[in-house]
Write a protein that holds these residues in place. Structure first.
Motif, PDB file in Angstrom:
ATOM      1  N   SER B 108      14.911  -0.380  -3.286  1.00 59.32           N
ATOM      2  CA  SER B 108      14.239   0.926  -2.767  1.00 59.32           C
ATOM      3  C   SER B 108      12.927   0.909  -4.061  1.00 59.32           C
ATOM      4  O   SER B 108      12.132   1.788  -3.761  1.00 59.32           O
ATOM      5  N   VAL B 109      12.951  -0.339  -4.385  1.00 63.49           N
ATOM      6  CA  VAL B 109      11.549  -0.693  -5.103  1.00 63.49           C
ATOM      7  C   VAL B 109      11.051  -0.581  -3.725  1.00 63.49           C
ATOM      8  O   VAL B 109       9.678  -0.520  -4.178  1.00 63.49           O
ATOM      9  N   ALA B 110      11.147  -2.086  -3.360  1.00 68.09           N
ATOM     10  CA  ALA B 110      10.065  -2.680  -2.239  1.00 68.09           C
ATOM     11  C   ALA B 110       9.390  -1.546  -1.334  1.00 68.09           C
ATOM     12  O   ALA B 110       8.988  -1.228  -0.822  1.00 68.09           O
ATOM     13  N   GLU B 111      10.880  -0.993  -0.591  1.00 63.61           N
ATOM     14  CA  GLU B 111      10.497   0.373   0.212  1.00 63.61           C
ATOM     15  C   GLU B 111       9.665   1.659  -0.596  1.00 63.61           C
ATOM     16  O   GLU B 111       8.308   1.734   0.298  1.00 63.61           O
ATOM     17  N   GLU B 112       9.580   1.449  -1.824  1.00 57.61           N
ATOM     18  CA  GLU B 112       8.364   2.807  -2.380  1.00 57.61           C
ATOM     19  C   GLU B 112       7.362   2.186  -2.512  1.00 57.61           C
ATOM     20  O   GLU B 112       6.398   3.007  -2.104  1.00 57.61           O
ATOM     21  N   TRP B 113       7.536   0.793  -2.805  1.00 54.22           N
ATOM     22  CA  TRP B 113       5.517  -0.023  -2.798  1.00 54.22           C
ATOM     23  C   TRP B 113       5.407   0.010  -1.723  1.00 54.22           C
ATOM     24  O   TRP B 113       3.860   0.263  -1.915  1.00 54.22           O
ATOM     25  N   ALA B 114       6.164  -0.015  -0.386  1.00 54.35           N
ATOM     26  CA  ALA B 114       5.558  -0.790   1.301  1.00 54.35           C
ATOM     27  C   ALA B 114       4.899   0.845   1.644  1.00 54.35           C
ATOM     28  O   ALA B 114       3.466   1.407   1.803  1.00 54.35           O
ATOM     29  N   MET B 115       5.254   1.796   0.999  1.00 48.83           N
ATOM     30  CA  MET B 115       4.982   3.184   0.966  1.00 48.83           C
ATOM     31  C   MET B 115       3.334   3.534   0.302  1.00 48.83           C
ATOM     32  O   MET B 115       2.823   3.719   1.161  1.00 48.83           O
ATOM     33  N   LEU B 116       3.329   3.458  -0.527  1.00 47.20           N
ATOM     34  CA  LEU B 116       2.681   3.054  -1.465  1.00 47.20           C
ATOM     35  C   LEU B 116       1.548   2.393  -1.371  1.00 47.20           C
ATOM     36  O   LEU B 116       0.339   3.259  -1.030  1.00 47.20           O
ATOM     37  N   ASP B 117       1.874   0.637  -0.535  1.00 46.84           N
ATOM     38  CA  ASP B 117       0.604   0.287  -0.389  1.00 46.84           C
ATOM     39  C   ASP B 117      -0.158   0.790   1.242  1.00 46.84           C
ATOM     40  O   ASP B 117      -0.999   0.696   1.804  1.00 46.84           O
ATOM     41  N   ASN B 118       0.787   1.477   1.786  1.00 45.96           N
ATOM     42  CA  ASN B 118      -0.171   2.223   2.942  1.00 45.96           C
ATOM     43  C   ASN B 118      -0.373   3.262   2.886  1.00 45.96           C
ATOM     44  O   ASN B 118      -1.586   4.018   3.704  1.00 45.96           O
ATOM     45  N   ILE B 119      -0.348   4.142   2.115  1.00 44.71           N
ATOM     46  CA  ILE B 119      -0.346   5.007   2.272  1.00 44.71           C
ATOM     47  C   ILE B 119      -1.957   5.165   0.760  1.00 44.71           C
ATOM     48  O   ILE B 119      -2.837   5.562   1.424  1.00 44.71           O
ATOM     49  N   SER B 120      -2.254   4.079   0.468  1.00 48.01           N
ATOM     50  CA  SER B 120      -3.241   3.766  -0.471  1.00 48.01           C
ATOM     51  C   SER B 120      -4.350   3.207   0.054  1.00 48.01           C
ATOM     52  O   SER B 120      -5.445   2.707   0.382  1.00 48.01           O
ATOM     53  N   GLY B 121      -3.902   2.564   1.460  1.00 44.80           N
ATOM     54  CA  GLY B 121      -4.613   1.483   2.139  1.00 44.80           C
ATOM     55  C   GLY B 121      -4.695   0.433   1.421  1.00 44.80           C
ATOM     56  O   GLY B 121      -5.590  -0.734   1.573  1.00 44.80           O
ATOM     57  N   GLY B 122      -3.526  -0.234   0.751  1.00 49.59           N
ATOM     58  CA  GLY B 122      -3.722  -1.513   0.158  1.00 49.59           C
ATOM     59  C   GLY B 122      -4.399  -1.111  -1.294  1.00 49.59           C
ATOM     60  O   GLY B 122      -4.993  -2.609  -1.184  1.00 49.59           O
ATOM     61  N   ARG B 123      -4.186  -0.221  -2.015  1.00 47.85           N
ATOM     62  CA  ARG B 123      -5.178  -0.247  -3.163  1.00 47.85           C
ATOM     63  C   ARG B 123      -3.863  -0.123  -4.141  1.00 47.85           C
ATOM     64  O   ARG B 123      -4.413  -0.407  -5.461  1.00 47.85           O
ATOM     65  N   ILE B 124      -2.531  -1.042  -3.937  1.00 48.28           N
ATOM     66  CA  ILE B 124      -1.580  -0.642  -5.053  1.00 48.28           C
ATOM     67  C   ILE B 124      -1.070  -2.019  -5.549  1.00 48.28           C
ATOM     68  O   ILE B 124      -1.191  -3.559  -4.915  1.00 48.28           O
TER      69      ILE B 124
END
Lengths: 257, 397
Positions: B108-124
């Motif tokens: 679930s951490v891999a999933e949440e981070w992938a979401m944030l990475d896409n939402i932020s356009g690669g800024r996490i």
């Protein structure tokens, strides 16, 4: 007392042996280590031979790879009884050792004559909290374990080896009991299968495992007797050794009340 | 040198007189008065502060994870990071970090981070931590399995991001018949991974390995000499692996306060920094070091270590913290000098200034953020840019 080393599965387990002759007692210690049991083992040896092993993971030797759960210790000690060819063993377990002894009574009772559980871990009454020993500082520990703690005696400062042994034993205990904390629901389900005479001994003022745990064990283990000791905390073999001796004697006489 | 702002989001209305009421710590075992209106207002305030940080041109905003304590309003850092993706437009969002062994399902951490990475356009930036020892009491996870679960959860997350799925993951602690997260990360091959830690030698050697080269971030409660030793040990580990670590691999999070003069800065920061070290971050050893949490050698070292601040010694003072270089508090030149020194002596590549700490109110915080940006970050950026090459590679200790 003599110290034997017994090799099982490539692990050298130290076993303290008190007295001679039959019957055989095996005394499994709590998380405090086998030394806490030695004075009582010495007294008990008036009846026969008392074996007190040091739990794998408690000494300086590396932990064996199979060591994850108390049930692993139960399997290991079943091999110890075979290796020493002990028969009709009176198995006594205190605290963590009680959990292991209960597992043995369920899994491999063939070499057992009786079971004695003293403030045993392994079970939990749902909704009833147990003490959190992992938050007890060295300063408060005696007042948590004993109803009448002895005044502290001045000891030489611990050596690095002493500290390492302590840290390692604590880490092994955490590995074994942290989660679920001090109990195993599967063990609890199989208590009714125990078929050796069982004595359950508890200090009324036990602050680690409440007396309700003793009642649960007594209700679930068919051929069992319950002995709640007054003026006694978690370590009855130190605070009430006479009472424990009497109960074990009655157990030997087949006259447990 | 990259400049970031680290924020703990403390619930600063906590009762700091907890000791008078027989409590040993603000963490986990104390009852708290919780005022939801105040909490709501604090989230708004802190998000505004981090938005200001972005507006002023910082390279990143940093958040992290703590449980069951007013010390931090971020039991789930990914929730705050999600809010920040909508407030912070340019800066990176550094999650430093997520405590992997505490979760039962690290996929679930891999999933949440992938979401944030896409939402932020690669800024996490994804910080992977074990969590301090006390979290093992709070979450119930077994501290004796902490290291094993950490490394295995890391492997799972990296595999989930980079290997074509579905595949099976058959670990000692985690077992999945199907690993095939969707969405995949925005950043290829995956978002940057940082390893925030308190200086664990095994972790440093692992982070520095050539196939990882993860940025190591030293956390904020060590004296400068200790920070230097730890970060240089990362350089040494990289050398042992056969390469030279770049400055980008070394980060340090440090409480920072800027005012006109050293005296003024010390006076203004004093109550807040002392509240952080003595009250918010105070716990007995039994809480901080559950058995099995670290190797026996590390635990032995920690047992013998002198207590810091509220951990059994007397109260730490701002003077002591400044003298040991645990914090950067002073005039702009004093703070610039400290950062310059760390860059020269360590080859530090990221400085994470904690510009709100303890009970610091909003006006002081915003002023501190602004002055740091204008009088520390901007001049140092110019100064460092004018230097043709990065300072000498330090001698290893």
């Amino acid at each position: 007392m003599r110290q034997d080393i017994v090799n099982i599965l490539d692990y050298d387990v130290p076993v303290a042996v008190f007295g001679t002759g039959l019957p055989n007692f095996v005394l499994l210690s709590g998380a405090g280590g086998p030394e806490m049991c030695y004075p009582f083992a010495d007294r008990l040896s008036e009846f026969g031979t008392v074996f007190v092993p040091e739990h794998p993971g408690f000494g300086l030797a590396p932990n064996p790879s199979w060591l994850k759960l108390p049930s692993d210790l139960a399997n290991f000690y079943a091999l110890l009884l075979s290796k020493l060819d002990l028969k009709d063993v009176h198995l006594i377990g205190h605290s963590l050792g009680g959990w292991v002894a209960t597992e043995m009574a369920i899994r491999s009772p063939a070499r057992m004559a009786s079971l004695t559980l003293i403030s045993s871990a392994g079970v939990k009454v749902r909704g009833t909290p147990i003490g959190d020993n992992f938050l007890w500082s060295p300063e408060v520990l005696p007042s948590k374990l004993f109803h009448h703690p002895q005044p502290p005696v001045s000891k030489p400062a611990p050596t690095d080896d002493d500290l390492i042994r302590h840290l390692k034993r604590q880490a092994t205990v955490a590995q074994l009991v942290w989660k679920p904390r001090w109990h195993d629901p599967a063990l609890q389900r199989w208590l009714p299968s125990i078929n050796v005479p069982t004595a359950i001994i508890w200090g009324r003022q036990d602050q680690l495992f409440p007396v309700g745990n003793a009642n649960l064990l007594a209700e679930q283990i068919p051929n069992s007797t319950l002995h709640i000791l007054d003026d006694c905390g978690h370590v009855a073999i130190i605070e009430q050794p006479d009472a424990v001796m009497e109960i074990i004697q009655a157990q030997l006489d087949g006259d447990v009340r | 040198m990259k400049f970031h702002c680290f924020h703990f989001l403390p619930y600063l209305h906590a009762d700091l007189n907890f000791r008078d009421k027989g409590k040993v710590s603000l963490w986990m075992v104390s009852e708290h008065d919780f005022d939801a209106e105040k909490c709501h207002a604090l989230y708004s305030r802190y998000l505004d502060e981090l938005e200001l940080v972005d507006t002023l041109g910082f390279d990143g905003v940093c958040v992290n994870e703590h449980h069951q304590t007013p010390h931090s309003l971020m039991p789930s850092p990914n929730v705050i990071a999600g809010a920040l993706t909508q407030r912070v437009k340019n800066a990176k969002i550094l999650i430093l970090g997520r405590a992997l062994p505490l979760v039962e399902n690290p996929l679930s951490v891999a999933e949440e981070w992938a979401m944030l990475d896409n939402i932020s356009g690669g800024r996490i930036v994804c910080g992977m931590v074990r969590g301090i020892g006390i979290e093992y009491h709070a979450a119930g996870s077994n501290p004796a399995e902490s290291q094993g679960r950490y490394f295995e959860a890391h492997d799972l997350i990296i595999d989930a991001w980079t290997k074509p799925g579905p595949f099976e993951f058959d670990g000692e602690f985690y077992e999945y018949r199907y690993v095939n997260p969707f969405p995949r990360p925005f950043t290829k091959p995956h978002p940057p991974v940082w390893i925030p830690s308190g200086g664990n030698v095994e972790t440093i050697a692992w982070a520095a390995a050539p196939e990882r080269k993860y940025t190591y971030c030293q956390f904020f409660n060590a004296p400068y000499e200790g920070v230097k030793k730890t970060l240089l040990s990362y350089r040494k580990a990289a050398n042992d692996w056969g390469y030279e670590a770049s400055n980008d691999q070394l980060a340090w999070a440090v409480p920072t306060y800027v005012a006109d003069t050293d005296e003024q800065a010390m006076a203004e920061a004093k109550p807040h920094i002392e509240a952080l070290f003595n009250d918010f971050m105070s716990f007995p050893k039994e809480m901080l070091l559950p058995p099995g949490y670290s190797s026996i050698a590390s635990m032995l070292g920690a047992m013998k270590a002198a207590p810091v601040g509220g951990r059994g010694g007397g109260r730490t003072t701002v003077e002591e913290l400044v003298e040991k270089g645990i914090v950067h508090i002073g005039s702009p030149e004093t703070v610039r000098h400290r950062i310059r020194t760390a860059r020269e002596e360590i080859g530090l590549g990221h400085v994470l200034a904690m510009l709100q700490f303890g009970t610091m109110p909003v006006d002081l915080t915003r002023n501190n953020i602004t002055r740091y940006a204008r009088e520390v970050m901007e001049p140092l950026r110019e100064e460092f840019a004018s230097q043709t090459s990065v300072s000498r590679v330090p001698e290893h200790v």
